[in-house]
Design an enzyme around this catalytic site. Structure first.
Site, PDB file in Angstrom:
ATOM      1  N   CYS A 114       0.815  -1.220   0.000  1.00 15.55           N
ATOM      2  CA  CYS A 114       0.000   0.000   0.000  1.00 15.55           C
ATOM      3  C   CYS A 114       0.845   1.265   0.000  1.00 15.55           C
ATOM      4  CB  CYS A 114      -0.932  -0.001   1.204  1.00 15.55           C
ATOM      5  SG  CYS A 114      -0.089  -0.230   2.792  1.00 15.55           S
ATOM      6  N   HIS A 285      -1.685   1.018   7.449  1.00 14.97           N
ATOM      7  CA  HIS A 285      -2.077   1.066   6.045  1.00 14.97           C
ATOM      8  C   HIS A 285      -1.794   2.457   5.495  1.00 14.97           C
ATOM      9  CE1 HIS A 285      -4.058  -0.290   2.488  1.00 14.97           C
ATOM     10  NE2 HIS A 285      -5.192   0.370   2.653  1.00 14.97           N
ATOM     11  N   ASN A 305      -8.736   3.942  -1.536  1.00 13.02           N
ATOM     12  CA  ASN A 305      -8.061   2.753  -1.042  1.00 13.02           C
ATOM     13  C   ASN A 305      -7.468   1.997  -2.228  1.00 13.02           C
ATOM     14  OD1 ASN A 305      -7.134   0.855   0.766  1.00 13.02           O
ATOM     15  ND2 ASN A 305      -9.142   0.249   1.518  1.00 13.02           N
TER      16      ASN A 305
END
EC number: 3.4.22.-
Length: 342
Positions: A114, A285, A305
């Site tokens: 990520c 994240h 996301n």
């Protein structure tokens, strides 16, 4: 542009998971909830976001290890926001930069990349914005994830977005795209996991994918030279922890990369404005923060996301703004594109 040079411990959430739960007044029994008891608790104790009974698949493989909470760095922290910037009550760059094709949802698959995926996405958007939509290029998350080691982190195990921005300055990054994207130098190497509507099914995934090797050359069959395909940045910094500073940065230069603590309740997010309510800390994240707004008197950040476009609100989610929920406003990484390298 003014900066404050600090030698500090950068963290993705300003407190430990237990401390933040306590600070928010979350009862101890709620902190320990999982599964159906957690879903039931969320449905009766809050009305900001809708809850999925079925948790996000491959959740543990999509987030980073807790060890990426801390890193000691000499960071350039951007000081006060531009006082001349007029902050609108809501902002979505997709409405402003409609010709930028880079505003789409990525899929990191079963890899904790990520930090690289979100940084590459933000850089891609900033290239389009800096060039007034004349330059459209998807920056390669693969190039960052595999070649910026160990200074950036450890590939699919996690990493630090600010280091990815610095890598963009000193090494440059080639073109990329999603899995099997043609005519780019280094597309994403890991296939999407499972079924996603009418999208091509490539198979299931087991465990965290191993980090692919660093290859300083373009994929076979692509008429590009790796070194010539590089684009570069000319600045990298942490945005001051204030709502106005973050908004000013997004308005002026484009999306930023935010890092936050991920709790068990985020696993069940479906739609609405997320606010940590229950469950234990699971990891960290990194995401692309693109804008903000207000719904029913609740301020929120608008965030892209990287868990495919069938997750959340068509790949996006919203989180409460102004309270640094889960540390979302605490470590905002950004950088400036070198337009001469485009």
């Amino acid at each position: 542009m003014k900066y404050l040079v600090l030698a500090l411990c950068t963290y993705l959430c300003s407190q430990s998971g237990a401390d933040e739960n306590a600070a928010q007044g979350i009862p101890l029994e709620a902190q320990r909830l999982t599964g159906e008891p957690l879903v039931a608790y969320l449905r009766r104790s809050q009305n900001l976001f809708e809850v999925n009974s079925d948790p996000t698949p491959d959740f543990e493989q999509k987030i980073m290890s807790i060890k990426y909470k801390h890193q000691k760095l000499n960071l350039m922290v951007k000081e006060d926001p531009d006082p001349e910037v007029d902050i609108p009550p809501s902002y979505d760059p997709r409405d402003v930069w409609k010709n930028c094709t880079t505003f789409y949802i990525r899929d990191q698959a079963n890899c904790g990349s990520c930090w690289a995926v979100s940084t590459a996405a933000a850089i891609s958007d900033r290239i389009c914005i800096a060039s007034k939509a004349e330059k459209q290029v998807n920056i390669s998350a693969t190039d960052i994830m595999t070649c910026c080691r160990p200074q950036c982190g450890d590939g699919c195990e996690g990493g630090w977005p600010i280091e990815a921005w610095k890598y963009f300055i000193y090494d440059g990054v080639v073109s990329g795209g999603e899995y099997l994207t043609k005519d780019v130098c280094r597309p994403y190497p890991i296939h999407p996991c499972g079924h996603h509507g009418n999208d091509t099914y490539y198979g299931e995934c087991r465990g965290t994918a191993p980090t692919p090797p660093c290859k300083r050359k373009c994929r076979p069959g692509v008429r590009k030279m790796y070194r010539i395909d590089k684009r570069y940045g000319k600045d990298a910094y942490i945005v001051k922890q204030s709502v106005k500073a973050i908004q000013s940065e997004i308005l002026k230069n484009g999306p930023v990369v935010a890092s936050f603590a991920v709790y068990e309740d985020f696993r069940h997010y479906k739609s609405g404005i997320y606010k940590h309510t229950a469950g234990e800390l699971r990891g960290y994240h990194a995401v692309k923060m693109i804008g903000w707004g207000n719904e029913n008197n609740t301020d929120f950040w608008l965030i892209a996301n990287s868990w495919h476009n069938d997750w959340g609100e068509k790949g996006y989610f919203r989180i409460v703004r102004g309270s640094n929920d889960c540390g979302i406003e605490g470590t905002i990484a950004a950088g400036i594109v070198d337009t001469e390298s485009l």
